[in-house]
Write a protein that holds these residues in place. Sequence first.
Motif, PDB file in Angstrom:
ATOM      1  N   ALA A  15       6.312  -0.470  -9.775  1.00 29.98           N
ATOM      2  CA  ALA A  15       6.736   0.050 -11.253  1.00 29.98           C
ATOM      3  C   ALA A  15       5.593  -0.030 -12.167  1.00 29.98           C
ATOM      4  O   ALA A  15       5.303   0.748 -12.717  1.00 29.98           O
ATOM      5  N   ALA A  16       4.817  -1.222 -12.104  1.00 29.47           N
ATOM      6  CA  ALA A  16       3.499  -1.447 -12.920  1.00 29.47           C
ATOM      7  C   ALA A  16       2.384  -0.326 -12.629  1.00 29.47           C
ATOM      8  O   ALA A  16       1.607   0.101 -13.463  1.00 29.47           O
ATOM      9  N   PHE A  17       2.125  -0.238 -11.385  1.00 32.99           N
ATOM     10  CA  PHE A  17       1.319   0.779 -11.006  1.00 32.99           C
ATOM     11  C   PHE A  17       1.528   2.113 -11.254  1.00 32.99           C
ATOM     12  O   PHE A  17       0.488   2.647 -11.782  1.00 32.99           O
ATOM     13  N   GLN A  18       2.757   2.471 -11.251  1.00 34.47           N
ATOM     14  CA  GLN A  18       3.015   3.807 -11.682  1.00 34.47           C
ATOM     15  C   GLN A  18       3.427   3.923 -13.095  1.00 34.47           C
ATOM     16  O   GLN A  18       3.775   5.312 -13.611  1.00 34.47           O
ATOM     17  N   SER A  19       3.661   2.929 -14.079  1.00 29.01           N
ATOM     18  CA  SER A  19       3.962   2.946 -15.126  1.00 29.01           C
ATOM     19  C   SER A  19       5.232   3.597 -15.503  1.00 29.01           C
ATOM     20  O   SER A  19       5.498   4.566 -15.907  1.00 29.01           O
ATOM     21  N   VAL A  20       6.208   3.138 -14.433  1.00 29.86           N
ATOM     22  CA  VAL A  20       7.735   3.661 -14.477  1.00 29.86           C
ATOM     23  C   VAL A  20       8.518   2.733 -14.499  1.00 29.86           C
ATOM     24  O   VAL A  20       8.415   1.312 -14.414  1.00 29.86           O
ATOM     25  N   PRO A  21      10.057   2.801 -15.222  1.00 24.03           N
ATOM     26  CA  PRO A  21      11.026   1.653 -15.134  1.00 24.03           C
ATOM     27  C   PRO A  21      11.247   1.291 -13.803  1.00 24.03           C
ATOM     28  O   PRO A  21      11.239   1.866 -12.833  1.00 24.03           O
ATOM     29  N   ILE A  75       0.901  -1.362   0.122  1.00 20.07           N
ATOM     30  CA  ILE A  75       0.052   0.095  -0.034  1.00 20.07           C
ATOM     31  C   ILE A  75       0.928   1.185   0.035  1.00 20.07           C
ATOM     32  O   ILE A  75       0.799   2.122  -0.569  1.00 20.07           O
ATOM     33  N   SER A  76       1.832   1.303   0.711  1.00 19.42           N
ATOM     34  CA  SER A  76       2.836   2.492   0.974  1.00 19.42           C
ATOM     35  C   SER A  76       3.505   2.689  -0.723  1.00 19.42           C
ATOM     36  O   SER A  76       3.799   3.715  -1.103  1.00 19.42           O
ATOM     37  N   LEU A  77       3.993   1.589  -1.153  1.00 15.07           N
ATOM     38  CA  LEU A  77       4.693   1.582  -2.355  1.00 15.07           C
ATOM     39  C   LEU A  77       3.723   2.219  -3.444  1.00 15.07           C
ATOM     40  O   LEU A  77       4.128   3.067  -4.157  1.00 15.07           O
ATOM     41  N   MET A  78       2.278   1.739  -3.515  1.00 11.68           N
ATOM     42  CA  MET A  78       1.471   2.427  -4.457  1.00 11.68           C
ATOM     43  C   MET A  78       1.323   3.818  -4.263  1.00 11.68           C
ATOM     44  O   MET A  78       0.790   4.504  -5.285  1.00 11.68           O
ATOM     45  N   ALA A  79       1.571   4.174  -3.033  1.00 14.83           N
ATOM     46  CA  ALA A  79       0.954   5.791  -2.745  1.00 14.83           C
ATOM     47  C   ALA A  79       2.187   6.665  -2.997  1.00 14.83           C
ATOM     48  O   ALA A  79       1.925   7.960  -3.053  1.00 14.83           O
ATOM     49  N   HIS A  80       3.218   5.839  -2.895  1.00 13.58           N
ATOM     50  CA  HIS A  80       4.670   6.864  -3.381  1.00 13.58           C
ATOM     51  C   HIS A  80       4.965   7.319  -4.659  1.00 13.58           C
ATOM     52  O   HIS A  80       5.371   6.110  -5.456  1.00 13.58           O
TER      53      HIS A  80
END
Length: 373
Positions: A103-109, A79-84
Amino acid sequence: MGEVGDRAMSPKASLLVNGPGELWGWARPLCRVMSLRGWTVSIHLLPCPFASGLESEAAARIPGVSSVKGPEGPIKTLISLMAHKADLVVQLGGDLAFGRAMAAFQSVPLACYSYGDKKGLSRCHMVATAFDSMASSMKGLVSVTGDLVSDGLDMDTHRSPWSDYPGDRLVFFPGSRPSIREAAREYLVETVSILRSMREFQFVSLLSPFSLEEEVKRWEERGLNPFTGGTGAVLEGADLAVTQPGTNTLELMHRAVPALVAVPFSFIRKIPLGGLKGMVLSLPGGAALKEKVLRKKAANRRGYLAWPNRISGRELFPEMVGDISPQDLAKGIDRLLRDRDRLEEVRGALRAMAPGGSPASIFCDGLERLIIK
């Protein structure tokens, strides 16, 4: 400062770190370099069965770190990782499921640094390791950037513990886990006593920077001269190290310090195991079963334990594995210290193996290329 395309002047990186070794040996030097290049760096401490409880406080003191999250349980960590919010996720140890999810949730490398193959590496946008021999055991495209711990050694600026006392300078590495150090303490008391009857020497017991004050005091009371000021500070001027297998053997390589690698079977019951296997073996009767399994594994082992031996393909560091008594270990130490030609040969080989340059800078170059549009 490295060019990062048309990203913001201060790109944001989230470093996911597992255990205390990865935090101090990998994240610490990487954070320093990234911050000097204008990155905003956050550390997320993942769940780790071997954590000391001091990692969060230590991470907050690392130069260049803007925030520290965790450690928490797996669900709260996710949960913390998704929010950051971040522009890049860098995983330094631990289960790659965390980094892949963030990375997948935020669409970043997603980048990963590892000493060996692990599940999920094929899903990373960049995989880096320290040596060619490590890369050859890993699947897919792997960048050999050098060993991050070599940069970490340069950050150990504590005053040297060595004195003008005559004799050789000996460093004991009693282990990274508190349970192993606890088992090693009385063993080393006896080893030191026997060795003193053989020769003049001074010694330091290098404890983890995450050791509690109570533990350090117990080592002091037993006359074992504990030191928590960092590996780089104690290796300067050392003649020989006595160690267990692990990342510390790479630190010895980078500082060209010969070593004797010892794995006494009397410690086997104290070796912690993670995951389901660790849970099963923690049940009644599990310690005896673990000893039986590990003894069989040790008897059937192939190849070397110490990283410099594995990298070079020869036994630069003698390896003693089995029912080793303190007297056996003391004799092994004395024998090595008497063989000056052998020690000089090993130092030369170690110097030739340690690459130059800054691995943290090389790795950071690759990370910057990941976020260029």
